[in-house]
Design a protein around this motif. Structure first.
Motif, PDB file in Angstrom:
ATOM      1  N   LEU A   7     -36.105  -7.785   7.753  1.00  0.00           N
ATOM      2  CA  LEU A   7     -35.947  -7.199   6.419  1.00  0.00           C
ATOM      3  C   LEU A   7     -35.358  -5.793   6.354  1.00  0.00           C
ATOM      4  O   LEU A   7     -35.514  -5.116   5.350  1.00  0.00           O
ATOM      5  CB  LEU A   7     -37.251  -7.284   5.621  1.00  0.00           C
ATOM      6  N   GLU A   8     -34.664  -5.361   7.399  1.00  0.00           N
ATOM      7  CA  GLU A   8     -33.816  -4.178   7.200  1.00  0.00           C
ATOM      8  C   GLU A   8     -32.413  -4.529   7.672  1.00  0.00           C
ATOM      9  O   GLU A   8     -31.899  -3.990   8.657  1.00  0.00           O
ATOM     10  CB  GLU A   8     -34.349  -2.935   7.922  1.00  0.00           C
ATOM     11  N   GLU A   9     -31.824  -5.489   7.001  1.00  0.00           N
ATOM     12  CA  GLU A   9     -30.559  -6.062   7.446  1.00  0.00           C
ATOM     13  C   GLU A   9     -29.512  -5.753   6.371  1.00  0.00           C
ATOM     14  O   GLU A   9     -29.639  -6.152   5.223  1.00  0.00           O
ATOM     15  CB  GLU A   9     -30.726  -7.570   7.666  1.00  0.00           C
ATOM     16  N   HIS A  10     -28.482  -5.022   6.772  1.00  0.00           N
ATOM     17  CA  HIS A  10     -27.596  -4.413   5.777  1.00  0.00           C
ATOM     18  C   HIS A  10     -26.294  -5.182   5.576  1.00  0.00           C
ATOM     19  O   HIS A  10     -25.861  -5.937   6.431  1.00  0.00           O
ATOM     20  CB  HIS A  10     -27.284  -2.985   6.195  1.00  0.00           C
ATOM     21  N   PHE A  11     -25.675  -4.917   4.425  1.00  0.00           N
ATOM     22  CA  PHE A  11     -24.355  -5.472   4.140  1.00  0.00           C
ATOM     23  C   PHE A  11     -23.520  -4.416   3.425  1.00  0.00           C
ATOM     24  O   PHE A  11     -24.038  -3.364   3.007  1.00  0.00           O
ATOM     25  CB  PHE A  11     -24.468  -6.750   3.280  1.00  0.00           C
ATOM     26  N   ILE A 160     -38.274   2.398   1.466  1.00  0.00           N
ATOM     27  CA  ILE A 160     -37.555   3.684   1.510  1.00  0.00           C
ATOM     28  C   ILE A 160     -36.790   3.760   2.823  1.00  0.00           C
ATOM     29  O   ILE A 160     -37.372   3.749   3.908  1.00  0.00           O
ATOM     30  CB  ILE A 160     -38.489   4.892   1.374  1.00  0.00           C
ATOM     31  N   HIS A 161     -35.483   3.807   2.686  1.00  0.00           N
ATOM     32  CA  HIS A 161     -34.576   3.854   3.839  1.00  0.00           C
ATOM     33  C   HIS A 161     -34.077   5.298   4.011  1.00  0.00           C
ATOM     34  O   HIS A 161     -33.896   6.010   3.027  1.00  0.00           O
ATOM     35  CB  HIS A 161     -33.394   2.908   3.576  1.00  0.00           C
ATOM     36  N   PRO A 162     -33.852   5.723   5.239  1.00  0.00           N
ATOM     37  CA  PRO A 162     -33.379   7.100   5.443  1.00  0.00           C
ATOM     38  C   PRO A 162     -32.046   7.381   4.754  1.00  0.00           C
ATOM     39  O   PRO A 162     -31.204   6.516   4.598  1.00  0.00           O
ATOM     40  CB  PRO A 162     -33.199   7.195   6.965  1.00  0.00           C
ATOM     41  N   MET A 281     -34.420  -5.915  12.344  1.00  0.00           N
ATOM     42  CA  MET A 281     -33.390  -5.628  13.357  1.00  0.00           C
ATOM     43  C   MET A 281     -32.563  -4.382  13.039  1.00  0.00           C
ATOM     44  O   MET A 281     -32.079  -3.723  13.925  1.00  0.00           O
ATOM     45  CB  MET A 281     -32.454  -6.830  13.488  1.00  0.00           C
ATOM     46  N   ASP A 282     -32.357  -4.077  11.741  1.00  0.00           N
ATOM     47  CA  ASP A 282     -31.415  -3.036  11.317  1.00  0.00           C
ATOM     48  C   ASP A 282     -29.970  -3.416  11.653  1.00  0.00           C
ATOM     49  O   ASP A 282     -29.202  -2.593  12.140  1.00  0.00           O
ATOM     50  CB  ASP A 282     -31.767  -1.665  11.921  1.00  0.00           C
ATOM     51  N   TRP A 283     -29.629  -4.668  11.357  1.00  0.00           N
ATOM     52  CA  TRP A 283     -28.240  -5.133  11.506  1.00  0.00           C
ATOM     53  C   TRP A 283     -27.316  -4.274  10.656  1.00  0.00           C
ATOM     54  O   TRP A 283     -27.670  -4.005   9.526  1.00  0.00           O
ATOM     55  CB  TRP A 283     -28.141  -6.605  11.076  1.00  0.00           C
TER      56      TRP A 283
HETATM   57 MN    MN Z   1     -31.082   0.736   8.295  1.00  0.00          MN
END
Ligand code: MN
Length: 319
Positions: A7-11, A160-162, A281-283
């Motif tokens: 659940l920290e997987e970006h696009f 909350i993401h950096p 994962m922080d994809w």
């Molecule tokens: Mn991230």
């Protein structure tokens, strides 16, 4: 391999690259372009990486800071709706492989609350991701009460993401390597969470749900000290209904995004509970095989591994 939710997987979406470019200051220039390619992929590349890691569902979020960096509030509100519609199409076409965190123009908190509700009720998303402060204000500010109230009513977690703060603190002078993911984002995001806690947001909204990445931005390590030193702090008439550490067991969840090591994982579980920690994962900023290979062998009981990899996220996000 344990089946996973991440659940920290970006696009990245067309028209949002200029906002993302504001984070170029924090990342090595030759890696920055590569990240953009991976972020824009919703097909074979992303799915292959998920399959290799045993991730059955990835909850996607726009790579920050997004419209929080937009100076015109009405443009920010319009573009947030656009990117949420864009993500909703990807989720709908994914046969359950993608979930989503809403992107919110918090410059207009009432509109952001309405947009959060639209994303949860109409677009099938699971919560929202907010990238640090906006125009120098943090989410403990009274102006965001309308957003916390709505999120709590919806049961929607806020992740909350950096992001970079409004100014560069002097403590980083002469040390560009410290300004970004090595250290300053941890300080910034951990501090943001503590502003919410000590600012009484979780007393006003006991059902509020906060998610932090990076194994809780070092905060789980500090719980005893928060309780102990809060007692003697120069806090004026500030009051809390519970000990600071207790909010970590009621209102806060953490993910392993960007941290693939046993010691902070054990610390987070032992300090907060095995029901509070979730794999991510922080994809594409971390390697999926490394994150999955690590969590599959980490020193956890079978029940803890199942909770961390899958069940906690399924319960929190209603997946
Ligand atoms: Mn991230």
């Amino acid at each position: 391999m344990t089946p996973k939710i991440a659940l920290e997987e970006h696009f990245m979406a067309p028209g949002f690259e200029d906002y993302f470019a504001k984070t170029a200051i924090n990342i090595s220039p030759n890696l920055f372009g590569k990240a953009l390619e991976a972020l824009a992929d919703f097909g074979e590349r992303r799915l292959a990486a998920m399959d290799a890691a045993g991730v059955k569902t990835a909850v996607l979020s726009l790579s920050g800071p997004g419209v929080q960096a937009e100076p015109r509030s009405e443009v920010a509100t319009r573009k947030a709706r656009e990117v949420n519609d864009f993500l909703a199409e990807k989720i709908a076409a994914s046969a359950g492989r993608y979930g989503g965190f809403a992107h919110l123009a918090v410059q207009d908190p009432a509109a952001a609350a309405d947009e959060l509700e639209r994303c949860i009720r109409d677009l099938g998303m699971q919560g929202a991701m907010i990238n640090g402060s906006t125009n120098g204000s943090y989410l403990d500010d009274d102006r965001y009460s309308v957003l916390w109230e709505r999120a709590a009513d919806l049961g929607a977690p806020i992740y909350i993401h950096p992001n970079n703060p409004a100014d560069v603190p002097y403590m980083y002078a002469g040390h560009p390597e410290l300004y970004g993911p090595v250290w300053s984002w941890t300080v910034e995001t951990g501090n943001h969470a503590l502003r919410l806690l000590f600012g009484g947001v979780f007393d006003r909204y006991p059902n509020a749900r906060l998610i932090l990445g990076h194994m809780g931005e070092t905060l789980p390590y500090q719980l005893w000290r928060f309780d102990s030193r809060w007692e003697i702090s120069n806090r004026g008439d500030m009051r809390l209904e519970m000990k600071p550490s207790e909010y970590f067991k009621r209102n806060i969840w953490v993910t392993s995004a960007g941290v693939c090591s046993d010691e902070p994982l054990r610390c987070a579980i032992d300090a907060m509970g095995a029901d509070r920690v979730m794999f991510s994962m922080d994809w594409p900023f971390e390697r999926p095989e490394e994150a999955a290979g690590w969590i599959d062998k980490a020193p956890l009981s079978a029940a803890e591994r199942q909770a961390v990899c899958h069940d906690n996220a399924a319960a929190l996000l209603g997946l």
